[in-house]
Scaffold this motif. Structure first.
Motif, PDB file in Angstrom:
ATOM      1  N   PHE A 205      64.926  43.758   4.495  1.00 14.67           N
ATOM      2  CA  PHE A 205      63.892  43.195   5.371  1.00 14.67           C
ATOM      3  C   PHE A 205      64.509  42.290   6.450  1.00 14.67           C
ATOM      4  CE2 PHE A 205      60.981  44.015   1.673  1.00 14.67           C
ATOM      5  CZ  PHE A 205      60.132  44.869   2.335  1.00 14.67           C
ATOM      6  N   GLN A 206      65.483  41.471   6.050  1.00 12.63           N
ATOM      7  CA  GLN A 206      66.110  40.551   6.995  1.00 12.63           C
ATOM      8  C   GLN A 206      66.872  41.282   8.088  1.00 12.63           C
ATOM      9  OE1 GLN A 206      68.414  38.357   4.079  1.00 12.63           O
ATOM     10  NE2 GLN A 206      67.062  36.583   4.210  1.00 12.63           N
ATOM     11  N   ILE A 207      67.674  42.248   7.686  1.00 13.57           N
ATOM     12  CA  ILE A 207      68.525  42.955   8.639  1.00 13.57           C
ATOM     13  C   ILE A 207      67.702  43.869   9.544  1.00 13.57           C
ATOM     14  CG2 ILE A 207      70.426  44.619   8.837  1.00 13.57           C
ATOM     15  CD1 ILE A 207      71.565  43.308   6.267  1.00 13.57           C
ATOM     16  N   LYS A 208      66.636  44.427   9.000  1.00 11.89           N
ATOM     17  CA  LYS A 208      65.740  45.248   9.826  1.00 11.89           C
ATOM     18  C   LYS A 208      65.164  44.417  10.964  1.00 11.89           C
ATOM     19  CE  LYS A 208      61.781  48.383   9.570  1.00 11.89           C
ATOM     20  NZ  LYS A 208      60.739  48.982   8.688  1.00 11.89           N
ATOM     21  N   LYS A 209      64.727  43.225  10.650  1.00  8.76           N
ATOM     22  CA  LYS A 209      64.159  42.336  11.674  1.00  8.76           C
ATOM     23  C   LYS A 209      65.231  41.910  12.676  1.00  8.76           C
ATOM     24  CE  LYS A 209      61.357  38.184  12.281  1.00  8.76           C
ATOM     25  NZ  LYS A 209      60.610  37.085  11.624  1.00  8.76           N
ATOM     26  N   LEU A 210      66.427  41.663  12.166  1.00  8.27           N
ATOM     27  CA  LEU A 210      67.532  41.236  13.027  1.00  8.27           C
ATOM     28  C   LEU A 210      67.941  42.340  14.001  1.00  8.27           C
ATOM     29  CD1 LEU A 210      69.674  39.127  13.745  1.00  8.27           C
ATOM     30  CD2 LEU A 210      71.086  40.049  11.890  1.00  8.27           C
ATOM     31  N   ILE A 211      68.023  43.558  13.515  1.00  6.05           N
ATOM     32  CA  ILE A 211      68.411  44.694  14.368  1.00  6.05           C
ATOM     33  C   ILE A 211      67.361  44.924  15.461  1.00  6.05           C
ATOM     34  CG2 ILE A 211      68.717  47.214  14.395  1.00  6.05           C
ATOM     35  CD1 ILE A 211      70.123  46.906  11.688  1.00  6.05           C
ATOM     36  N   GLN A 212      66.100  44.756  15.111  1.00  2.97           N
ATOM     37  CA  GLN A 212      65.030  44.884  16.101  1.00  2.97           C
ATOM     38  C   GLN A 212      65.185  43.834  17.204  1.00  2.97           C
ATOM     39  OE1 GLN A 212      61.684  44.500  13.446  1.00  2.97           O
ATOM     40  NE2 GLN A 212      61.402  46.728  13.250  1.00  2.97           N
ATOM     41  N   LYS A 213      65.775  42.696  16.854  1.00  3.08           N
ATOM     42  CA  LYS A 213      65.919  41.594  17.807  1.00  3.08           C
ATOM     43  C   LYS A 213      67.143  41.742  18.719  1.00  3.08           C
ATOM     44  CE  LYS A 213      66.214  36.530  17.951  1.00  3.08           C
ATOM     45  NZ  LYS A 213      65.030  36.361  18.813  1.00  3.08           N
ATOM     46  N   VAL A 214      68.312  42.061  18.136  1.00  2.15           N
ATOM     47  CA  VAL A 214      69.544  42.061  18.933  1.00  2.15           C
ATOM     48  C   VAL A 214      69.940  43.448  19.444  1.00  2.15           C
ATOM     49  CG1 VAL A 214      70.432  40.001  17.776  1.00  2.15           C
ATOM     50  CG2 VAL A 214      71.069  42.257  16.913  1.00  2.15           C
ATOM     51  N   LYS A 215      69.300  44.493  18.914  1.00  2.63           N
ATOM     52  CA  LYS A 215      69.490  45.870  19.399  1.00  2.63           C
ATOM     53  C   LYS A 215      70.972  46.239  19.613  1.00  2.63           C
ATOM     54  CE  LYS A 215      65.016  45.872  21.777  1.00  2.63           C
ATOM     55  NZ  LYS A 215      64.612  44.530  21.291  1.00  2.63           N
ATOM     56  N   PRO A 216      71.764  46.274  18.573  1.00  2.00           N
ATOM     57  CA  PRO A 216      73.194  46.598  18.719  1.00  2.00           C
ATOM     58  C   PRO A 216      73.431  48.084  18.990  1.00  2.00           C
ATOM     59  CG  PRO A 216      72.640  46.424  16.403  1.00  2.00           C
ATOM     60  CD  PRO A 216      71.394  46.040  17.167  1.00  2.00           C
ATOM     61  N   LYS A 217      74.556  48.389  19.645  1.00  2.00           N
ATOM     62  CA  LYS A 217      74.958  49.778  19.852  1.00  2.00           C
ATOM     63  C   LYS A 217      75.775  50.271  18.653  1.00  2.00           C
ATOM     64  CE  LYS A 217      75.367  49.036  24.855  1.00  2.00           C
ATOM     65  NZ  LYS A 217      76.341  48.924  25.970  1.00  2.00           N
ATOM     66  N   LEU A 218      76.510  49.323  18.052  1.00  2.00           N
ATOM     67  CA  LEU A 218      77.414  49.646  16.954  1.00  2.00           C
ATOM     68  C   LEU A 218      77.290  48.588  15.859  1.00  2.00           C
ATOM     69  CD1 LEU A 218      79.949  51.360  15.935  1.00  2.00           C
ATOM     70  CD2 LEU A 218      81.343  49.649  17.106  1.00  2.00           C
ATOM     71  N   ILE A 219      77.209  49.029  14.626  1.00  2.00           N
ATOM     72  CA  ILE A 219      77.131  48.115  13.484  1.00  2.00           C
ATOM     73  C   ILE A 219      78.327  48.378  12.573  1.00  2.00           C
ATOM     74  CG2 ILE A 219      75.847  47.524  11.382  1.00  2.00           C
ATOM     75  CD1 ILE A 219      73.271  48.152  12.880  1.00  2.00           C
ATOM     76  N   ILE A 220      78.998  47.306  12.165  1.00  2.00           N
ATOM     77  CA  ILE A 220      80.112  47.430  11.214  1.00  2.00           C
ATOM     78  C   ILE A 220      79.782  46.614   9.971  1.00  2.00           C
ATOM     79  CG2 ILE A 220      82.580  47.089  10.801  1.00  2.00           C
ATOM     80  CD1 ILE A 220      83.027  47.241  13.807  1.00  2.00           C
ATOM     81  N   ILE A 221      79.712  47.285   8.825  1.00  2.00           N
ATOM     82  CA  ILE A 221      79.428  46.594   7.563  1.00  2.00           C
ATOM     83  C   ILE A 221      80.624  46.738   6.627  1.00  2.00           C
ATOM     84  CG2 ILE A 221      76.933  46.986   7.752  1.00  2.00           C
ATOM     85  CD1 ILE A 221      77.225  49.170   5.604  1.00  2.00           C
ATOM     86  N   PRO A 222      80.826  45.772   5.729  1.00  2.00           N
ATOM     87  CA  PRO A 222      81.894  45.927   4.728  1.00  2.00           C
ATOM     88  C   PRO A 222      81.567  47.120   3.835  1.00  2.00           C
ATOM     89  CG  PRO A 222      81.005  43.686   4.747  1.00  2.00           C
ATOM     90  CD  PRO A 222      80.092  44.520   5.559  1.00  2.00           C
ATOM     91  N   ILE A 232      71.294  49.599   4.036  1.00  2.00           N
ATOM     92  CA  ILE A 232      71.408  49.298   5.470  1.00  2.00           C
ATOM     93  C   ILE A 232      71.694  50.581   6.256  1.00  2.00           C
ATOM     94  CG2 ILE A 232      72.647  47.961   7.223  1.00  2.00           C
ATOM     95  CD1 ILE A 232      70.827  46.419   5.097  1.00  2.00           C
ATOM     96  N   ILE A 233      72.571  51.414   5.719  1.00  2.00           N
ATOM     97  CA  ILE A 233      72.898  52.681   6.381  1.00  2.00           C
ATOM     98  C   ILE A 233      71.641  53.538   6.528  1.00  2.00           C
ATOM     99  CG2 ILE A 233      74.142  54.872   6.130  1.00  2.00           C
ATOM    100  CD1 ILE A 233      76.384  53.223   4.717  1.00  2.00           C
ATOM    101  N   LYS A 234      70.879  53.668   5.442  1.00  2.00           N
ATOM    102  CA  LYS A 234      69.655  54.470   5.464  1.00  2.00           C
ATOM    103  C   LYS A 234      68.636  53.894   6.430  1.00  2.00           C
ATOM    104  CE  LYS A 234      66.771  57.640   3.876  1.00  2.00           C
ATOM    105  NZ  LYS A 234      66.953  59.071   4.185  1.00  2.00           N
ATOM    106  N   MET A 235      68.485  52.584   6.415  1.00  2.00           N
ATOM    107  CA  MET A 235      67.515  51.916   7.279  1.00  2.00           C
ATOM    108  C   MET A 235      67.854  52.111   8.762  1.00  2.00           C
ATOM    109  SD  MET A 235      67.455  48.661   9.028  1.00  2.00           S
ATOM    110  CE  MET A 235      68.236  47.459   7.968  1.00  2.00           C
ATOM    111  N   VAL A 236      69.135  51.972   9.113  1.00  2.00           N
ATOM    112  CA  VAL A 236      69.566  52.151  10.499  1.00  2.00           C
ATOM    113  C   VAL A 236      69.348  53.595  10.944  1.00  2.00           C
ATOM    114  CG1 VAL A 236      71.559  52.121  12.059  1.00  2.00           C
ATOM    115  CG2 VAL A 236      71.209  50.248  10.433  1.00  2.00           C
ATOM    116  N   ASN A 237      69.660  54.540  10.074  1.00  2.00           N
ATOM    117  CA  ASN A 237      69.447  55.962  10.397  1.00  2.00           C
ATOM    118  C   ASN A 237      67.980  56.278  10.679  1.00  2.00           C
ATOM    119  OD1 ASN A 237      72.098  56.905  10.284  1.00  2.00           O
ATOM    120  ND2 ASN A 237      72.052  57.119   8.067  1.00  2.00           N
ATOM    121  N   GLN A 238      67.086  55.608   9.949  1.00  2.00           N
ATOM    122  CA  GLN A 238      65.652  55.827  10.138  1.00  2.00           C
ATOM    123  C   GLN A 238      65.118  55.086  11.357  1.00  2.00           C
ATOM    124  OE1 GLN A 238      64.115  54.669   6.261  1.00  2.00           O
ATOM    125  NE2 GLN A 238      64.002  56.805   5.598  1.00  2.00           N
TER     126      GLN A 238
END
Length: 470
Positions: A205-222, A232-238
């Motif tokens: 829920f937190q990261i979904k809201k954050l991505i909607q706010k900063v609109k990144p082109k590229l995301i790097i996760i550990p 997070i991968i599934k959520m970004v794909n959707q």
């Protein structure tokens, strides 16, 4: 611990995740993502002697902390650049120690962000808070390009998470039979064992809201093989398939490392995998169909040739992982060999997540044993040998010339990150074994196989690998 039982567990959990019946919420169950054969991690699944001492008090503490955070933590995340509408790269990291809060170098990425910024690439680093300090306190310390995730989301989401947990428990009970694996705990996939879903879904829920706010082109996760990474991968794909999501393998692996190297259903796998070096790249290429690139690591150190290394003394550096049982194993063994080798000094270096003072204040140390208060490079420079089990710091130690000695523990899996490259003649089980190993190192240098493994596991960071993705 029986490796056969471990492999049976891996197969059962994968069968659930890969089945048509598994849902997004099924993927949020931490225990279905079996990381590796580490004894501390396996105590969550199997009945293991001498481990589960503080388990009950730990669960109670987590429940208490949940309610404390619910009332005192801020909602979702703290972000100083509130008017920002977009960025190029969003990196995810962890804040494991308060001393790292105001540093520009990240514990995992080093100065990657600084190099990207110098190239005109706009970045933000998202931090998960693993300290005992609340979000508001830490947000006053961290740099403005850091985004600190809170330990709670909004009230409605928190209620939905609890309801989802309960629903998923009954869903699993209805659709999947519990496996018959020897020594498997009775509470495996019980209601209380699914509590990790709370933190994983909160992150969603937190990261979904954050991505909607900063609109990144590229995301790097550990990338370690955890449940939250797949969510997070599934959520970004959707949300937006145009966002490229990279998973960065940054730390050491064991012989039977599992969830990191096994792909899941469509939508749960990264677009691109970034690795620390050549060793893990080979393993990922075998298992995944996506591009695999070597990013390198901040753990890379230019190798010091053993014959050129000048040792100031015969000190031992001891490097436990951030687990209490691992600290116990290495500390008890250190105290025993310190008696056998009174002319040698022993530097016990705790992991950054551990408060060394809490241990030091509860134990009487002999004169030749001390807890480190220096940085890792200084400790390495003041030592000749490194005593280890599963710590990644052994790579840097060997790269800078220290002679490695692995502490093997009876009835536990071997978690040596050098795997088959490490000869058993440098293993110790009984304290008296130290004499055999020291005698071996008197006539031989560090094994070339280990040197080559170190050289290929953590390579120099190549920032162009990220630039090429933008």
């Amino acid at each position: 611990m029986n490796i056969r039982n471990y492999k049976s567990l891996c197969r059962f959990c994968d069968k659930i995740l890969l089945s048509k019946k598994s849902t997004f919420f099924t993927h949020s169950i931490t225990s279905l993502h079996v990381l590796k054969e580490h004894p501390v991690l396996l105590e969550n699944y199997f009945k293991i002697d001498n481990l589960n001492k503080d388990k009950k008090s730990s669960v109670i503490k987590k429940i208490v902390n949940y309610f404390v955070n619910f009332f005192y933590e801020s909602e979702n995340f703290e972000f100083k650049n509130d008017n920002v509408k977009s960025c190029d790269v969003l990196l995810f990291s962890n804040l494991i120690n308060l001393s790292n809060a105001d540093k520009t170098k990240d514990f995992y990425y080093g100065d990657i962000e600084k190099k990207l910024n110098k190239s005109g690439i706009k970045t933000f680093t998202v931090l998960r808070n693993f300290t005992d300090k609340n979000t508001k306190f830490i947000s006053k310390i961290i740099n403005k390009n850091k985004i600190l995730l809170s330990k709670r989301t909004n009230f409605l989401n928190e209620i939905l998470i609890i309801l989802r947990l309960i629903n998923e428990y009954f869903y699993l009970k209805k659709n999947f039979n519990k496996p018959k694996i020897p020594t498997l705990k009775n509470n495996f996939l019980s209601l209380i064992s699914l509590r990790s879903m709370v933190s994983n879904l909160r992150l969603f829920f937190q990261i979904k809201k954050l991505i909607q706010k900063v609109k990144p082109k590229l995301i790097i996760i550990p990338f370690e093989g955890h449940a939250w990474e797949r969510l997070i991968i599934k959520m970004v794909n959707q949300m937006n398939p145009k966002i490229t999501i990279c998973s960065y393998q940054f730390t050491v692996t064991t012989k039977y490392q599992h969830s990191l190297f096994r792909p899941l259903k469509k939508g749960y796998n990264p677009d691109i995998i970034l690795t620390s070096g050549k060793i893990t790249k080979k393993q990922f290429v075998k298992n995944y169909n996506c591009p695999v690139k070597i990013l390198g690591s901040n753990k890379f150190k230019k190798l010091v040739k053993a014959k050129r290394k000048v040792y100031r003394n015969n000190n031992f550096l001891i490097i436990p992982e951030a687990f209490n049982s691992e600290i116990d194993h290495l500390l008890i063994f250190t105290l025993k060999i310190a008696k056998l080798l009174p002319e040698n000094n022993f530097i016990f270096r705790c992991h950054p997540m551990i408060n060394a003072n809490e241990i030091k204040n509860n134990i009487k140390l002999p004169d030749n044993v001390e807890f480190s208060s220096k940085n890792l490079s200084e400790d390495i420079n003041n030592s000749k040998f490194v005593l280890f089990r599963g710590s990644a710091a052994v790579f840097e130690s060997v790269a800078l010339g220290l002679k490695p000695i692995y502490l093997d523990v009876k009835h536990e899996p071997n978690i040596n990150p050098f795997k088959d490259s490490f000869s058993n003649k440098y293993n110790v089980i009984d304290p008296k074994d130290i004499f055999r190993v020291l005698k071996e190192y008197k006539v031989k240098k560090i094994d070339n196989k280990i040197i080559q493994y170190v050289n290929e596991y953590f390579t120099k960071i190549d920032i162009n690998q990220i630039k090429s993705l933008l």
